[in-house]
Design an enzyme around this catalytic site. Structure first.
Site, PDB file in Angstrom:
ATOM      1  N   SER A   4      -1.552  -4.346  26.583  1.00 53.77           N
ATOM      2  CA  SER A   4      -0.313  -3.563  26.502  1.00 53.77           C
ATOM      3  C   SER A   4      -0.493  -2.104  26.908  1.00 53.77           C
ATOM      4  CB  SER A   4       0.270  -3.633  25.082  1.00 53.77           C
ATOM      5  OG  SER A   4      -0.593  -2.966  24.173  1.00 53.77           O
TER       6      SER A   4
ATOM      7  N   LYS B 254      -0.384   2.726  20.747  1.00 59.95           N
ATOM      8  CA  LYS B 254       0.703   2.957  21.694  1.00 59.95           C
ATOM      9  C   LYS B 254       0.897   4.462  21.926  1.00 59.95           C
ATOM     10  CE  LYS B 254       2.116  -1.389  21.966  1.00 59.95           C
ATOM     11  NZ  LYS B 254       0.770  -1.893  21.662  1.00 59.95           N
TER      12      LYS B 254
END
Lengths: 428, 140
Positions: free
Chosen positions: B59, B96
């Site tokens: 990701s 993230k």
């Protein structure tokens, strides 16, 4: 200027260390078990609510895993030791004057600082430690160490304190109220026996003790008790012990994961314990002149033949040289060993400890073969290799390569902060 | 009367002079301090609050974070816009980008395959630490 002490201590420390790397455990009942997964030594709030107490044997609480989703962990001393170091290091920024009282507690001397609100200061400390390490702490601030312990205890028990309690920004009457709600047996330095003696004299609370005549206190509890009374009154008698006193006795003992019958296995175990203790001895630049060796069977298993014995041996030339210490320890073991028993525990203690003579080297000179004898060079190399590559890289052959008697630790979590092959793995 | 302003105290390295001064020609390099690069010093500002984490998954590949990479994470820092953070969302770890858009915070991946996560009131969100470096091993 009046002395101000802050006592910072971690909330259920071992559990919190596990939770720092496993956020899914945050609201789950968690129990950390002692050596050999024997009994509970650290409990989360939720586990305490289930009625589990510190010291409860694992086999009695095993059932809670299925019934209440309790998560069990073996003691991960490597992890806890490292987390403790980090917390103590983080606390240094609040004061250079610090006494590391135990693996999860420290006193700070915050006397000469301008602090507007002690409550806010305490909250700053706990926020900082929690953010930096993930371990929640409680802070107690007062004018003596004994009162700081009381404040810390209140902070821990009363959630409305939000983790910090001070006994400074209050009127004396309020402080006395808090002391009157505090059982005398919980006061630092007052054990159960003394609490019994005090309660006979109707001294039931910390307030009662504070108001006790100090000469009567000295008579009943000796000078330690008198100091406690004065400390409760806000008169500081106990200074910060900033430098850790050199140990006068260094022990290394363990219970066995499996019963041990043979002398060979016991020799291996004893050799390992001697090695461990000798490393600590060298760390404080000391030598030992006596060694105490003991072995015993499982006192809790009445069906086994019981035997326990010990021997104290003199070390002819006081030393910290592992091979010499091991030889003597093994000699002692052979004298006390009896065949036909199931041994459960063994250990050694190095006593008669004195400081090694310091040799001063000129910083521009080289250390030559002439300045160190063979034993010291071997020991130095041994210690250096183990320091650089990790403990146990080099061990004495007498310690044994496979160790069936080693500690049972079925629920051990990874050493997240001390081994690169065991760091936290995240799926992103 | 003049007043003297005191400096902010800076860390000063004192040179450690090690050389054997033998009779004969001194080496020109002797005047220079014997030192070597310490990656710990360079990469880790706050050792007591710095942790190493290994990641797996794709990701964040557009930010050069790949499976097997190690992240140096400092828990003592507060998140700044566009920092890469380790976060705990509803009891689970993730890594993230931290973005503020129109007053709302988002956790944003670096891979078109994945969607950003909006940080809402009902959510259990905690910033665990800031990723200060990414270590990618090419050859061991």
């Amino acid at each position: 200027m009046k002395k101000i002490f802050a006592l910072v201590d971690c909330n259920c420390f071992y559990v919190s260390c596990e939770r720092a790397f496993k956020p899914e455990l945050k609201k789950i009942p968690v129990v950390v078990l002692s050596n050999n997964d024997g009994c509970a030594i650290s409990l989360s709030k939720e586990a305490k609510k289930l009625g589990i107490k510190i010291g409860t044997p694992y086999y009695q609480i095993k059932k809670f895993e299925k019934s209440h989703g309790v998560r069990f962990f073996s003691s991960n001393y490597e992890l806890y030791g490292d987390m403790s170091k980090r917390i103590m290091e983080s606390l240094k920024e609040f004061s250079p004057h610090m006494e590391i009282y135990s693996i999860d507690e420290a006193f700070l001397d915050i006397s000469n600082q301008y602090i507007k609100s002690y409550k806010e200061y305490g909250q700053t400390i706990s926020k900082k430690i929690y953010q930096a390490t993930g371990v929640p702490v409680s802070v107690g601030i007062a004018t003596t160490k004994t009162l700081a312990k009381v404040a810390n205890h209140i902070a821990k028990k009363d959630s409305s304190c939000l983790g910090t309690m001070d006994l400074i920004d209050w009127e004396e009457g309020f402080i006395d109220y808090f002391l009157s709600e505090y059982d005398v047996s919980e006061v630092w330095g007052i054990g159960r026996k003394n609490a019994g003696k005090l309660k006979e004299l109707k001294v039931n609370t910390a307030y009662d003790l504070k108001m006790m005549d100090e000469r009567a206190a000295k008579k009943l509890l000796s000078i330690v008790g008198q100091r406690t009374v004065l400390e409760l009154r806000g008169i500081s008698c106990l200074d910060l012990q900033e430098v850790r006193k050199d140990k006068k006795g260094i022990s290394s003992t363990r219970s066995f994961g499996q019963y041990v019958k043979s002398i060979n296995e016991l020799e291996q175990a004893i050799a390992t314990y001697v090695d461990r203790a000798a490393i600590k001895l060298r760390e404080q630049n000391s030598i030992a002149s006596l060694i105490h060796v003991f072995i015993r069977t499982n006192v809790n298993n009445k069906s086994h033949k019981q035997y326990a014995n010990y021997k104290v041996l003199k070390i002819p030339h006081p030393t910290s040289y592992t091979p010499d210490l091991t030889k003597i320890a093994i000699k002692g073991l052979k004298e006390i060993y009896k065949d036909g028993y199931l041994y459960k525990k063994a250990g050694i203690t190095l006593i008669g400890i004195t400081s090694q003579d310091q040799t001063q080297y000129d910083i521009f000179s080289e250390v030559t073969k002439d300045t160190l004898n063979k034993e010291d060079r071997l020991t130095k190399a041994f210690d250096l290799i183990n320091q650089r590559y990790g403990l146990k890289t080099v061990i004495m052959a007498s310690q044994g390569i496979s160790k069936p008697w080693k500690m049972q630790r079925d629920f051990l979590s990874p050493a997240y902060t001390t081994r690169i092959d065991q760091v936290l793995n995240i799926k992103i | 009367m003049t007043s003297i302003k005191t400096n902010n105290f800076k860390k000063v390295s004192v040179p450690f002079f090690i050389t054997n001064i033998k009779a004969g020609f001194p080496s020109p390099a002797d005047d220079y301090i014997d030192r070597s690069i310490d990656l710990n010093d360079y990469l880790i500002q706050n050792p007591s609050s710095t942790f190493i984490i290994k990641v797996s998954g794709d990701s964040m590949i557009d930010s050069n974070i790949n499976t097997g990479d190690l992240l140096i994470v400092d828990k003592s820092l507060n998140p700044k816009e566009n920092d890469i953070i380790v976060a705990c969302v509803n009891g689970q770890f993730t890594v993230k980008h931290y973005h503020l858009v129109d007053g709302t915070y988002y956790l944003v991946p670096s891979n078109k395959k994945y969607k950003a996560i909006q940080i809402t009131q009902g959510m259990e969100f905690e910033c665990w630490g800031i990723v200060t470096s990414i270590i990618h091993i090419n050859r061991k």
